[in-house]
Design an enzyme around this catalytic site. Structure first.
Site, PDB file in Angstrom:
ATOM      1  N   ARG A   1       1.233  -1.526  -0.041  1.00  0.00           N
ATOM      2  CA  ARG A   1       0.170   0.262  -0.068  1.00  0.00           C
ATOM      3  C   ARG A   1       0.805   1.127   0.233  1.00  0.00           C
ATOM      4  NH1 ARG A   1      -4.931   1.316   4.090  1.00  0.00           N
ATOM      5  NH2 ARG A   1      -5.852   3.179   3.002  1.00  0.00           N
TER       6      ARG A   1
ATOM      7  N   SER B   1      -7.137  -1.234   0.135  1.00  0.00           N
ATOM      8  CA  SER B   1      -6.892  -1.520  -1.571  1.00  0.00           C
ATOM      9  C   SER B   1      -5.451  -1.638  -0.908  1.00  0.00           C
ATOM     10  CB  SER B   1      -6.347   0.542  -1.953  1.00  0.00           C
ATOM     11  OG  SER B   1      -8.830   0.236  -2.402  1.00  0.00           O
TER      12      SER B   1
ATOM     13  N   GLU C   1      -4.743  -4.040  -7.784  1.00  0.00           N
ATOM     14  CA  GLU C   1      -5.246  -4.584  -6.452  1.00  0.00           C
ATOM     15  C   GLU C   1      -5.878  -5.236  -5.658  1.00  0.00           C
ATOM     16  OE1 GLU C   1      -9.058  -1.495  -4.381  1.00  0.00           O
ATOM     17  OE2 GLU C   1      -8.700  -0.904  -6.644  1.00  0.00           O
TER      18      GLU C   1
END
Length: 247
Positions: free
Chosen positions: A120, A173, A215
């Site tokens: 991330r 995410s 993702e």
């Protein structure tokens, strides 16, 4: 392998006892950068093949696909209210509650078949929430030397974050490949997902508005324990390595 298993056991126990206490011996074990027995993708094609197996496992309905796609278009519409509510969906309006429940259901339809690293990318504002790292520290950290960060400040960051547990009230995410998405964010949060972790791989044109970012969407309320904070070799990236608690 034995030490790593012991590390995970102590982390699990610490969640129930305290968000701050982890045995010093275990902290020393956690300082390894990348565990050899955890999948770490560097090739986009290999990552895509692995991720597509999760999509196949999930068997998303048309409503699931719409919910995931709409989330990727503007995640702040969901994550903003969730964070303000401290993760309590009962404090959200009925429409947002329905969207959250649909996302919860969609993400729960696939789990990691093995331990794997996801990434991330974060900007420095992330550090404003770190207890023990002051606004003055953050200001000094921002004063880079040709893009290189101060080693002493990163060492302090390691001292205040190491072995502590953090929670994201919204959805998280992440990327399956380091640097696969847009760069420019100097913090790389490197998360180890244990085998069996709920996760939705979204790199499909009917699941995401931003195809190509590799993702992986994690459940809301994801908690992780930090093992180390260190600088990259060129000192231009701050790497936070952590392990996620399986939900």
């Amino acid at each position: 392998m034995k030490n790593k298993l012991l590390f995970k056991i102590f982390l699990s126990l610490s969640l129930a006892l305290s968000v701050y206490s982890i045995n010093d011996k275990i902290i020393e074990v956690s300082n390894t950068s990348l565990a050899a027995d955890v999948k770490n993708f560097t090739d986009l094609d290999e990552a895509t093949k692995w991720g597509n197996k999760l999509i196949k496992q999930a068997k998303y309905s048309s409503d699931d696909k719409i919910a995931l796609y709409e989330y990727t278009k503007d995640s702040s519409k969901i994550n903003g209210p969730l964070r303000l509510a401290g993760g309590d969906i009962n404090k959200l309006d009925s429409t947002t509650q329905d969207k959250v429940r649909r996302l919860d259901s969609s993400i729960s339809k696939s789990t990691t078949p093995e331990s794997v690293y996801v990434y991330r990318l974060l900007n420095l504002d992330y550090l404003t929430s770190i207890v023990g790292f002051t606004n003055e520290d953050l200001y000094k950290l921002q004063q880079t030397n040709n893009g290189q960060y101060d080693e002493n400040l990163v060492r302090k960051l390691n001292n205040v974050m190491n072995s502590r547990i953090y929670r994201e009230d919204g959805y998280s995410s992440t990327q399956l490949v380091s640097g696969a998405a847009v760069g420019g964010r100097p913090i790389e949060l490197r998360l180890e997902l244990p085998k069996g972790t709920k996760a939705a791989y979204l790199n499909s044109k009917d699941l995401t508005a931003y195809y190509g970012q590799q993702e992986v969407l994690l459940p809301r309320g994801t908690e992780y324990a930090v093992g180390s904070v260190e600088l990259s070799n060129d000192k231009k990236k701050i790497i936070i390595t952590a392990i996620v608690f399986k939900k």
